[in-house]
Design an enzyme around this catalytic site. Structure first.
Site, PDB file in Angstrom:
ATOM      1  NE  ARG A  86       8.035   0.717   3.803  1.00  0.00           N
ATOM      2  CZ  ARG A  86       6.802   0.367   4.162  1.00  0.00           C
ATOM      3  NH1 ARG A  86       6.407  -0.884   4.027  1.00  0.00           N
ATOM      4  NH2 ARG A  86       5.966   1.256   4.638  1.00  0.00           N
ATOM      5  CE  LYS A  98      20.016  -7.325  -5.236  1.00  0.00           C
ATOM      6  NZ  LYS A  98      19.330  -6.266  -5.967  1.00  0.00           N
ATOM      7  NE  ARG A 114      -1.565  -1.253   3.443  1.00  0.00           N
ATOM      8  CZ  ARG A 114      -2.608  -2.062   3.525  1.00  0.00           C
ATOM      9  NH1 ARG A 114      -3.815  -1.578   3.645  1.00  0.00           N
ATOM     10  NH2 ARG A 114      -2.436  -3.356   3.522  1.00  0.00           N
ATOM     11  CB  THR A 115       3.828   2.431   1.837  1.00  0.00           C
ATOM     12  OG1 THR A 115       3.219   2.118   3.092  1.00  0.00           O
ATOM     13  CG2 THR A 115       4.596   3.729   1.975  1.00  0.00           C
ATOM     14  CG  HIS A 163       5.692   4.608   7.841  1.00  0.00           C
ATOM     15  ND1 HIS A 163       5.740   5.394   6.713  1.00  0.00           N
ATOM     16  CD2 HIS A 163       4.953   3.517   7.516  1.00  0.00           C
ATOM     17  CE1 HIS A 163       5.054   4.800   5.748  1.00  0.00           C
ATOM     18  NE2 HIS A 163       4.569   3.669   6.204  1.00  0.00           N
TER      19      HIS A 163
END
Lengths: 428, 312
Positions: B114, B92, B64-65, B142
């Site tokens: 994020r 990674k 949703r964000t 947030h």
């Protein structure tokens, strides 16, 4: 080579503070004469306003990477950094690769001691390979020259091993150096658990994690009747716990890392990774308790906790960055700037006498005929901490570009004079 | 747009609520109202951010964000690039800075990020020059969620000064809780956190909130309750014995609300664990403003994007 230091203030308990300024003549590494208005035609003369001297300082608890990770800090850069910080003796942690858990490693660290201004007195690994399971060959390491035994920044979780090691060391009056921290109470802990950890959403390291391990250690010290130095005191509860022990200053000693004495959790509000330290910076209240403990003798040592990292370990998101900062070159300035209530004579006790007394290392003396092992400093000058002057191979420091009080001029030991500023002396 | 061109945010980036002033919050809410009006028009798009390119960097899962930001950007006519990586860039093999600098080299004007690490956006802001919007950094903040929560409560209750707001559930693992506390306190509200003691951080009261372990008492006290998700994915240790026990004692359901017997506003930042922290009956009731929150989220994010872009 002959050196003449003019108008020097001696910071030494064997000279009364009223004895005034003296000249010190040194040749072939020996103090030849201490007096006023000395003249030596063949000497290089050093004259500086407000020049002070004490016996050479000794640090416990620096990390380096030689052998194994020499890019972080080699023995030669560690020595250069120590000299620039005013130290002529070092007792660094054993956590190199390979580890200091065999006598060959001891010899590697000490082999050039006699030729260097900075001598290394190794701390050897308490456990085999530093795994915290079985004792290393402690007696053999002691005979080879280890002055103490520790697993460094890794606490010994295993109470049985800790007890056996303490007891075994009684055979040669060895000292165990332990970092008291129970990490089971600080899972993923990043900073002190308190107001700032709540504000930043970071997992905390509560002070009870320190207190709990100190309690265990003190119980086992009673049981094993050994000799223990608790390294890395960071909290008021830890100080309170120590003060209750009857063994304090007999067979129990304590060291506080320099950063914990001069900074607090408030410095972490902007996620500065160079203040991400182990033990963590705690509250102002803890800091004040640690300072009082240094002043009243509960804590006998101030440790550099010098921990060099290449930028790949520090230039990261906060939780991924490694703990630690370099500090060895700036201990004096940090103390003069943030702990000015510590008298110079006590500062020298803590930086020079106490470590040698506790580790049974020969204590240098300032007298005619003695070997010159000296630190020269300006207690009231200003230093700007610049990367250009950094002697460490790593740059992880929170102090760059700070203007601080105090300046280390240099050290003299084993016939070598190491000056921070080469233009200071001249032929007269 | 009838927005006061003179009014500006005090910050270059939105890294957390803690950096914002009360005036900043008011400006964001005023701007949100205007964009909310835009969103109810037949043509929902305005040209405010035309020629601007925004990168949405999601180093942690989000539905949703991410969609909310992307819609907000598109409705402001920005060009959008999306980057998603389920794990952190570090794992990674590439550092966050390298990843972001590579993307910025392609001439990106603003970053929405994020990330699972607390402080990751602050870290990035120390090393790059473009404005950054924090879309959630680990257990830190947030901020846009807190803004949309406060805006949604204000729509129902008016000025929040003196209003009593409860935050219920997993406070320990929640960035929403921290940003909400900071935002609501700045707006003058009283805040209480409620949950099992092991899910309430020690020292949370240093942020000026009260702490309760009784759901019923907290619900009786408050005007609005923000029910948080149990963050099972962030729990390495069991902080409570079982989901069944949690639902029994801290789940917001019809029974406990009937004991409270008042018209509470219920919020939830989503995604909902139905039957755990909140029952379907409550989540789908008229008291719940969960879908209003989602709708307001787009307008709030448009406001933040617009205000930060106008600073550049």
């Amino acid at each position: 080579m002959t050196w003449l230091f003019k108008n020097v203030t001696l910071v030494d308990r064997s000279f009364p503070s009223t004895s005034g300024k003296v000249d010190i003549l040194i040749s072939e590494g020996i103090i030849r004469k201490i007096g006023v208005d000395l003249i030596a035609s063949d000497a290089k003369v050093i004259v500086m306003d407000d020049l002070h001297v004490s016996i050479g300082w000794m640090d416990l608890g620096a990390s380096h990477g030689d052998p194994g990770e020499e890019h972080r800090e080699s023995l030669s850069s560690l020595r250069a950094t120590a000299a620039a910080g005013g130290f002529t003796a070092l007792a660094p942690w054993p956590d190199t690769y390979p580890r200091v858990d065999n006598k060959a490693a001891i010899h590697y660290l000490t082999q050039s001691n006699e030729q260097e201004a900075v001598e290394i007195f190794p701390i050897a690994s308490l456990s085999e390979k530093g795994e915290g399971k079985e004792m290393a060959e402690l007696m053999d390491l002691h005979k080879a020259g280890a002055i103490g035994f520790s697993d460094g920044l890794k606490p010994v979780d295993n109470a049985g091993l800790f007890y056996r090691a303490l007891k075994y060391m009684n055979g040669f009056a060895g000292i165990c150096i332990h970092f008291p921290m129970d990490f089971n109470l600080a899972v993923d802990g990043q900073i002190h658990e308190g107001r700032i950890s709540a504000l930043l959403g970071l997992p905390g390291i509560p002070d009870v994690a320190e207190d709990l391990m100190i309690q265990r250690d003190l119980s086992l010290l009673d049981y094993a009747d050994g000799k223990l130095l608790l390294w890395g005191l960071s909290s008021k509860v830890g100080v309170d716990r120590l003060q209750k022990s009857e063994k304090l200053n007999q067979s129990l000693f304590a060291a506080v890392p320099i950063f914990n004495l001069v900074f607090s959790e408030d410095d972490l509000e902007s996620f500065d990774v160079n203040f991400k330290l182990m033990p963590p910076l705690r509250t102002e209240n803890d800091k004040m308790a640690l300072k009082s403990a240094v002043l009243d003798g509960t804590i006998q040592l101030i440790s550099s906790n010098h921990l060099p990292w290449e930028s790949e370990h520090k230039k990261l998101e906060f939780p991924y960055a490694s703990f630690g900062s370099i500090s060895l070159q700036q201990i004096f300035q940090m103390l003069r700037t943030h702990f000015s209530e510590l008298p110079l004579i006590n500062l020298v006790d803590i930086l020079a006498y106490n470590p040698r007394r506790i580790f049974k290392v020969e204590i240098p003396v300032i007298q005619e005929g003695a070997k010159a092992n000296l630190t020269f400093f300006l207690p009231n000058a200003k230093t700007v901490i610049l990367k250009n002057d950094n002697t460490s191979l790593s740059e992880n420091s929170p102090l760059w570009n700070e203007t601080m009080n105090g300046k280390v001029v240099g050290v003299f030991n084993n016939g070598k004079l190491v000056l921070n500023d080469e233009v200071l002396y001249s032929d007269f | 747009m009838p927005i006061d061109k003179e009014a500006q945010l005090s910050t270059k980036s939105l890294l957390g609520i803690k950096d914002l002033t009360k005036q900043d919050l008011r400006l964001i809410f005023q701007t949100t109202e205007q964009f909310k009006e835009v969103l109810n028009r037949p043509i929902k798009k305005v040209p405010s951010l035309r020629d601007l390119t925004i990168a949405n960097l999601f180093f942690e899962n989000s539905t949703r964000t991410r969609i909310s930001f992307e819609l907000a950007e598109k409705r402001l006519s920005a060009d959008v690039v999306n980057f998603s990586a389920a794990s952190s860039s570090l794992k990674k093999g590439e550092t966050l800075l390298d990843t972001v600098n590579n993307i910025l080299s392609m001439k990106v004007d603003m970053v929405v990020m994020r990330h699972p690490a607390p402080g990751a956006c602050v870290f990035l802001a120390n090393h790059i020059n473009v404005p950054i919007i924090n879309a959630g950094d680990g257990t830190h903040e947030h901020p846009t969620q807190a803004l949309l929560d406060a805006f949604s409560i204000q729509e129902r209750l008016g000025d929040l000064s003196g209003k009593k707001i409860a935050i219920i559930g997993d406070i320990l693992h929640s960035r929403v809780a921290l940003s909400n506390i900071l935002c609501l306190k700045k707006l003058g509200a009283e805040v209480e956190v409620c949950g099992p003691p092991t899910l309430i951080p020690n020292y949370i009261s240093s942020l000026g909130v009260s702490v309760s372990y009784s759901l019923e008492n907290t619900l009786k006290w408050c005007d609005a309750a923000n029910v948080l998700r149990i963050q099972l994915e962030r729990q390495n240790t069991r902080y409570f014995p079982s989901l069944r026990e949690y639902a029994t004692y801290f789940g917001v359901n019809k029974q406990v609300l009937s004991k409270v017997n008042k018209d509470l506003i219920i919020l939830h930042p989503g995604p909902i664990n139905r039957g755990v922290e909140i029952t379907s009956e409550v989540a789908d009731s008229p008291n719940a403003i969960i879908l209003d929150q989602v709708e307001n989220g787009v307008a709030v994010r448009m406001a933040v994007l617009y205000l930060l872009a106008s600073k550049g």
